[in-house]
Design a protein around this motif. Structure first.
Motif, PDB file in Angstrom:
ATOM      1  N   ARG A   1       5.864  13.136   1.210  1.00 29.01           N
ATOM      2  CA  ARG A   1       6.540  12.338   0.243  1.00 29.01           C
ATOM      3  C   ARG A   1       5.600  11.087   0.289  1.00 29.01           C
ATOM      4  O   ARG A   1       5.078  10.508   1.203  1.00 29.01           O
ATOM      5  CB  ARG A   1       7.786  11.895   0.561  1.00 29.01           C
ATOM      6  CG  ARG A   1       8.762  12.880   0.617  1.00 29.01           C
ATOM      7  CD  ARG A   1      10.065  12.668   0.697  1.00 29.01           C
ATOM      8  NE  ARG A   1      11.038  13.764   0.346  1.00 29.01           N
ATOM      9  CZ  ARG A   1      12.349  13.620   0.455  1.00 29.01           C
ATOM     10  NH1 ARG A   1      13.009  12.467   0.283  1.00 29.01           N
ATOM     11  NH2 ARG A   1      12.797  14.634   0.312  1.00 29.01           N
ATOM     12  N   CYS A   2       5.678  10.349  -0.753  1.00 29.73           N
ATOM     13  CA  CYS A   2       4.852   9.139  -1.105  1.00 29.73           C
ATOM     14  C   CYS A   2       5.605   7.921  -0.832  1.00 29.73           C
ATOM     15  O   CYS A   2       6.695   7.797  -1.287  1.00 29.73           O
ATOM     16  CB  CYS A   2       4.167   9.009  -2.432  1.00 29.73           C
ATOM     17  SG  CYS A   2       2.974   7.533  -2.796  1.00 29.73           S
TER      18      CYS A   2
ATOM     19  N   GLU B   1       0.829  -1.333  -0.045  1.00 29.42           N
ATOM     20  CA  GLU B   1      -0.200  -0.068  -0.080  1.00 29.42           C
ATOM     21  C   GLU B   1       0.823   1.194  -0.044  1.00 29.42           C
ATOM     22  O   GLU B   1       2.015   1.251   0.311  1.00 29.42           O
ATOM     23  CB  GLU B   1      -0.966   0.016   1.111  1.00 29.42           C
ATOM     24  CG  GLU B   1      -0.162   0.121   2.643  1.00 29.42           C
ATOM     25  CD  GLU B   1      -1.201   0.393   3.672  1.00 29.42           C
ATOM     26  OE1 GLU B   1      -2.450   0.007   3.491  1.00 29.42           O
ATOM     27  OE2 GLU B   1      -0.770   0.545   4.704  1.00 29.42           O
ATOM     28  N   GLU B   2       0.359   2.256  -0.369  1.00 29.23           N
ATOM     29  CA  GLU B   2       1.058   3.482  -0.428  1.00 29.23           C
ATOM     30  C   GLU B   2       0.346   4.478   0.499  1.00 29.23           C
ATOM     31  O   GLU B   2      -0.532   4.369   0.655  1.00 29.23           O
ATOM     32  CB  GLU B   2       1.332   4.229  -1.965  1.00 29.23           C
ATOM     33  CG  GLU B   2       1.765   3.473  -2.911  1.00 29.23           C
ATOM     34  CD  GLU B   2       1.901   4.265  -4.414  1.00 29.23           C
ATOM     35  OE1 GLU B   2       1.094   5.232  -4.302  1.00 29.23           O
ATOM     36  OE2 GLU B   2       2.329   3.571  -5.339  1.00 29.23           O
ATOM     37  N   TYR B   3       1.550   5.127   1.103  1.00 35.10           N
ATOM     38  CA  TYR B   3       0.846   6.082   2.214  1.00 35.10           C
ATOM     39  C   TYR B   3       1.907   7.313   2.020  1.00 35.10           C
ATOM     40  O   TYR B   3       2.932   7.344   1.555  1.00 35.10           O
ATOM     41  CB  TYR B   3       1.108   5.458   3.584  1.00 35.10           C
ATOM     42  CG  TYR B   3       2.424   5.199   4.099  1.00 35.10           C
ATOM     43  CD1 TYR B   3       3.233   5.985   4.941  1.00 35.10           C
ATOM     44  CD2 TYR B   3       3.165   4.140   3.839  1.00 35.10           C
ATOM     45  CE1 TYR B   3       4.225   5.994   5.365  1.00 35.10           C
ATOM     46  CE2 TYR B   3       4.492   3.904   4.171  1.00 35.10           C
ATOM     47  CZ  TYR B   3       4.830   4.786   4.959  1.00 35.10           C
ATOM     48  OH  TYR B   3       6.145   4.599   5.244  1.00 35.10           O
ATOM     49  N   GLU B   4       1.362   8.490   2.611  1.00 32.17           N
ATOM     50  CA  GLU B   4       1.963   9.665   2.355  1.00 32.17           C
ATOM     51  C   GLU B   4       2.480  10.201   3.929  1.00 32.17           C
ATOM     52  O   GLU B   4       1.708  10.115   4.863  1.00 32.17           O
ATOM     53  CB  GLU B   4       1.180  10.956   1.813  1.00 32.17           C
ATOM     54  CG  GLU B   4       1.779  12.287   1.435  1.00 32.17           C
ATOM     55  CD  GLU B   4       0.839  13.096   0.712  1.00 32.17           C
ATOM     56  OE1 GLU B   4       1.241  14.320   0.872  1.00 32.17           O
ATOM     57  OE2 GLU B   4      -0.097  12.687   0.042  1.00 32.17           O
TER      58      GLU B   4
END
Length: 92
Positions: free
Chosen positions: A78-79, A71-74
């Motif tokens: 920044r990602c 999963e991507e998170y910020e």
């Protein structure tokens, strides 16, 4: 002799990149088995007069990343990517 050392370093770098904690792999690493397979491959290729092959570095850790659910998170603008679960397809 230098080519044997190159294969040894190449195999160890591939194993270290693939088995990082971030990849969340559950199975034990097969360092000895991997080195034995590479050694047998080199001996067989030498006896048959075939060029040595070892394509572990560019593909191993990328293959582990492609099989992972992430999963991507910020954070701080920044990602980042976080691995949630790893699907392992190896036998050893």
């Amino acid at each position: 002799l230098f080519l044997v050392m190159l294969f040894y370093v190449d195999q160890n770098v591939a194993v270290l990149l693939t088995n990082k904690r971030e990849n969340k792999l559950q199975k034990d690493v097969g360092y000895s088995l991997d080195m034995m397979v590479v050694a047998l491959n080199m001996v067989m290729c030498s006896l048959l007069g075939v060029p040595w092959t070892n394509a572990a570095v560019p593909h191993s850790h990328l293959h582990a990343r492609m099989l992972a659910d992430s999963e991507e998170y910020e954070a701080h603008g920044r990602c980042h990517e976080r691995i949630i679960r790893a699907r392992e397809t190896r036998i050893t």
